[in-house]
Structure formats: C-alpha cells, structure tokens
Design a protein around this motif. Structure first.
Motif, mmCIF file in Angstrom:
data_model
loop_
_atom_site.group_PDB
_atom_site.id
_atom_site.type_symbol
_atom_site.label_atom_id
_atom_site.label_comp_id
_atom_site.label_asym_id
_atom_site.label_seq_id
_atom_site.Cartn_x
_atom_site.Cartn_y
_atom_site.Cartn_z
ATOM 1 N N PHE A 1 10.345 25.074 9.481
ATOM 2 C CA PHE A 1 9.507 24.832 10.663
ATOM 3 C C PHE A 1 8.095 25.392 10.466
ATOM 4 N N LYS A 2 7.960 26.416 9.643
ATOM 5 C CA LYS A 2 6.634 27.006 9.440
ATOM 6 C C LYS A 2 5.731 26.111 8.594
ATOM 7 N N PHE B 1 9.242 35.571 16.237
ATOM 8 C CA PHE B 1 9.174 35.382 14.780
ATOM 9 C C PHE B 1 7.708 35.322 14.394
ATOM 10 N N ALA B 2 7.239 36.332 13.647
ATOM 11 C CA ALA B 2 5.848 36.317 13.182
ATOM 12 C C ALA B 2 5.859 35.902 11.707
ATOM 13 N N GLY B 3 5.754 36.864 10.797
ATOM 14 C CA GLY B 3 5.848 36.543 9.376
ATOM 15 C C GLY B 3 7.277 36.229 8.973
ATOM 16 N N SER C 1 8.032 31.174 17.500
ATOM 17 C CA SER C 1 7.163 31.479 16.365
ATOM 18 C C SER C 1 5.791 31.878 16.885
ATOM 19 N N ASP D 1 3.030 32.273 15.040
ATOM 20 C CA ASP D 1 1.937 32.049 14.089
ATOM 21 C C ASP D 1 0.760 31.269 14.656
#
Lengths: 161, 281
Positions: free
Chosen positions: A64-65, B34-36, B57, B59
C-alpha cells in the motif's frame, strides 16, 4: 489492491494484497530479480531500492505504501549515467562487486555520493556498516569510492578535488 | 463466513491531514497508526506481512511532516524520518546526530520516523537519551485537545496517555543549546537490534574550568538518569580530581548495580562509559 506507481521511469500497475512486500512485487510481478529477498528484516541490504528518492529496504515496504510512488531498482539504475561513474570506478580499481551484493553496494554508493560528493572515510564506513560482502576488502572499498567520487566530479564540474 | 482462501482483508486509510485522521480513527478506534513501519514490521520474516485488521498510514499527513526552527527551539514533525533530521545540518544537537547514526542502518533510517522511534516497542529507543537530556517536549494531539509533555514524563506515562486520549505524538520540540563537551557511547551491538544494549550520553557545559551544567543518562531496557551525580558535579572544577572521581564512581556503581542487578555486562559497560566520559571533561 490496485497499485499504480512509477517503476524505473515507467508507469506500471501491480495487483496484489496490501500485505505483500515490495521486494516480492518486484521479483514476482515484474521479474526484476536484481533485488533479492534475503533477511526480510531490513538488515542485509540485498533488497535495496531507491523509493521516492531514498535508499530503502524493499523487504520492509508493504504494497500500500508503494501506491503513487516511484521505485528505481538496480536494473533501472543501470541505465543511468551515475551508474557509469560507479562502474568506471570499479573497473579502474580492477575489482567488481560480487553478483549477490552488487545491488546493495552500488545503490549504497549512489545514496552516499548523491548527498555528499566527497564523503569522509567515516561516512563511508557508516554507510556500509551492515553490508558484509566477503568479496570486497573494506579498505579497497574506500579507495574505490574515492575514485568514483573523482570521476563524478570530473563529469559534473570538469575537474576533481 | 470464513474465507476459504485465507486472504487477509486489511483496511488501510491514508489521510492527508489530522482532521481526516481523527475522523477515521474515531470510526475505527482499534486502528493502528503506521508511519515508517519499521517497528511494526521488523521481526516479521514470513513472505507476507501480518498486519492489524485496520491501520492508518501517516505518510501523507501534512502536519506531521513539518520542520520549523525558532531561536530557542527546533520542532520536528513526528513523521519525519531519522535521515531527514540528519540532513538539517548543524542545528541538530551533536548528541542527537551521534545517536541517530547508531540506530539501524542507512536504509532503515530512511524509513524510521522520529515519532515511531520514540514509541519503539523493542526496548526504550536510544533516542530517548538525547531527548530527555535536552529537556525535549512532545505535543500529544487528539481530536479535541493538544498538550505538551516533557520527554522524561513521557517515558513513564506517555503510552497510557496516548491510549486514554486516543492521541498521537505530532511534534517534537528540542531546545537549541550547545554543549562544550558531548560524550556518547553505544553499548552492545552497533546498528543492530540488541535488547541487552543501550546508549550512554553525557552533556556538559563548562565556563572558566567550572562545570556549569551537566546531564548524564543511560537508556536501554531501563532508563537511568544520574541526577545525584549531576547535582554533585555542578560548580566543580575540571579536570575532576582522582579522589572526587573515585567517590563519584562508587555512588554510580551502587545506582547501576541496583538498576541492572541481573546484567553484569551492562553494569560494567555503563561504569566504564562513566569513567571515560568524566575523564574527558
């Protein structure tokens, strides 16, 4: 999940679950086997890729990132002029990185030089602290990176330090 | 109905700002931030990650990625990665540069966020040493409230506060100060996860051969702040005399032995670090 992203300069789409690792997406879906899955813990460097401009362990990047991001693998990096500097440096020193560690060594050199064109020996040691390639003498690596740095400076500025 | 193929059905939210984040979080209070992802994902070596059912997330959350500087403080958004902090240059405290460089490796530092590092579940992160020693503060933000808490108070009660208030660390504020002497020693495996490791840090300011300010701390599985020694050394002349040094080391040794009774290696390493650090002032 549908994951559009830029891979080695091309727009691509991967279909996979959110929990799949980037290293497995690259190897399974795109057959880019230069990125290797070894420790799967972010330690060994064999899965290194440049993701959104940074050197990262692709084994710790979930699918997903990756969405809307940019990934450069070793295969993509080999098409760049920066890679030519690095290979010229290795050729001049008469050595080559071994095939298994090639990805981690080459991309780490690029990450180092892109932030500091004249790294100090301690910066080089710190950058390579976790890459334990038995094929390359650590002292020789310092000389090789110095050579690569000179080659790059000559290419960019017409002179070396 | 059970999924015969055992395909995970995780939900991932990627908010663009804190308002969206808290809105999602309110709907899904069990969602994991959820960061890194380095803390959540390290140690998972199976082919597919094991994720929480729902996670958010961080980010893309703009407010967590800001860096600002005033005359007195450096403020860093909690989602800024450790490498980006190093790239800020000379405004980053010397002790912080040394500690960040000893965490993980170049690749992991490009992923790990400062907020996630502070909340590391493996053991107390080495980063606590510099943040506590420099009197850093953290902004805890929830949907309805924002408050600042000191780094030293956070290690004792911060995690509970975050859970009670459904809050997150949004900013880290570090006072800008310079020290005439900085000593950092990483104990244990360098650049590796080491539950028996830690970091020892000493910050000292001297003026006309007098100790004006001193901070000494060890962070590992426990946090040991040498407050008595800090108080005793204020106003002392440097270099520290042999007799004073002996008496200081005896006191430290008692404190370290009581905190680290089960770990002789750590006891000896900490005492050795103290001896070297104090000799160098």
């Amino acid at each position: 999940m549908t994951i559009p992203f830029i891979l080695n300069g091309e727009d691509v789409v991967a279909q996979c679950s959110v929990d799949k690792r980037l290293v497995d997406i690259l190897r399974d879906t795109f057959k880019l086997t230069g990125t290797r899955a070894d420790c799967r813990n972010g330690v060994c460097g064999a899965c290194s890729v440049i993701f959104n401009g940074r050197l990262v362990p692709s084994c710790l990047i979930p699918a997903f990132k990756v969405k809307d991001g940019e990934v450069i693998t070793i295969e993509g990096f080999k098409q760049t002029i920066e890679y030519q500097d690095i290979i010229m440096g290795f050729n001049q020193s008469g050595t080559q990185p071994c095939q298994f560690c090639e990805t981690s060594i080459i991309l780490t050199i690029e990450a180092l030089l892109s932030h500091n064109l004249r790294p100090e020996p301690q910066d080089i040691v710190a950058a390579f602290v976790d890459i334990q390639c038995r094929c390359l003498d650590p002292n020789q690596l310092l000389d090789i990176i110095k050579t690569i740095s000179e080659i790059r400076q000559k290419r960019l500025y017409g002179r070396s330090a | 109905m059970e999924d015969p193929h055992n395909i995970p059905h995780n939900q991932v939210f990627r908010p663009y700002n804190l308002s969206e984040l808290f809105s999602f979080w309110n709907r899904f209070p069990d969602a994991v931030l959820f960061a890194g992802g380095t803390d959540l994902l390290r140690g998972q070596t199976k082919r597919l990650f094991t994720f929480p059912k729902t996670f958010i997330s961080l980010d893309k959350v703009e407010e967590l990625k800001k860096i600002s500087r005033t005359e007195r403080y450096l403020e860093i958004g909690a989602a800024i990665c450790l490498s980006d902090i190093l790239r800020l240059g000379k405004i980053v405290p010397e002790g912080m540069v040394a500690i960040i460089n000893s965490i993980g490796n170049l690749r992991l530092r490009n992923l790990a966020s400062i907020g996630g590092t502070i909340l590391s579940t493996h053991r107390y992160s080495d980063l606590h040493a510099i943040l506590i020693a420099q009197d850093a503060t953290y902004e805890l933000k929830s949907a309805s409230n924002a408050r600042w808490i000191s780094a030293s108070k956070f290690v004792t009660s911060g995690t509970e506060l975050l859970q009670e208030e459904q809050a997150l660390i949004s900013r880290i504020r570090i006072p800008i100060s310079s020290w005439s002497y900085v000593f950092h020693k990483k104990i244990g495996l360098l650049n590796r996860d080491d539950p028996d490791g830690g970091t020892f840090l000493l910050l000292c300011n001297t003026e006309k051969n007098l100790i004006m300010d001193l901070r000494m701390i060890f962070v590992g599985s426990k946090i040991i702040r040498f407050k008595d020694l800090e108080t005793n050394l204020l106003g002392q002349t440097v270099p520290i005399g042999e007799k004073s040094m002996e008496s200081l080391l005896v006191n430290c040794s008692d404190l370290v032995a009581s905190e680290m009774a089960e770990n002789k290696y750590l006891q000896n390493s900490i005492l050795r670090s103290i001896t070297v650090a104090l000799s160098g002032i």
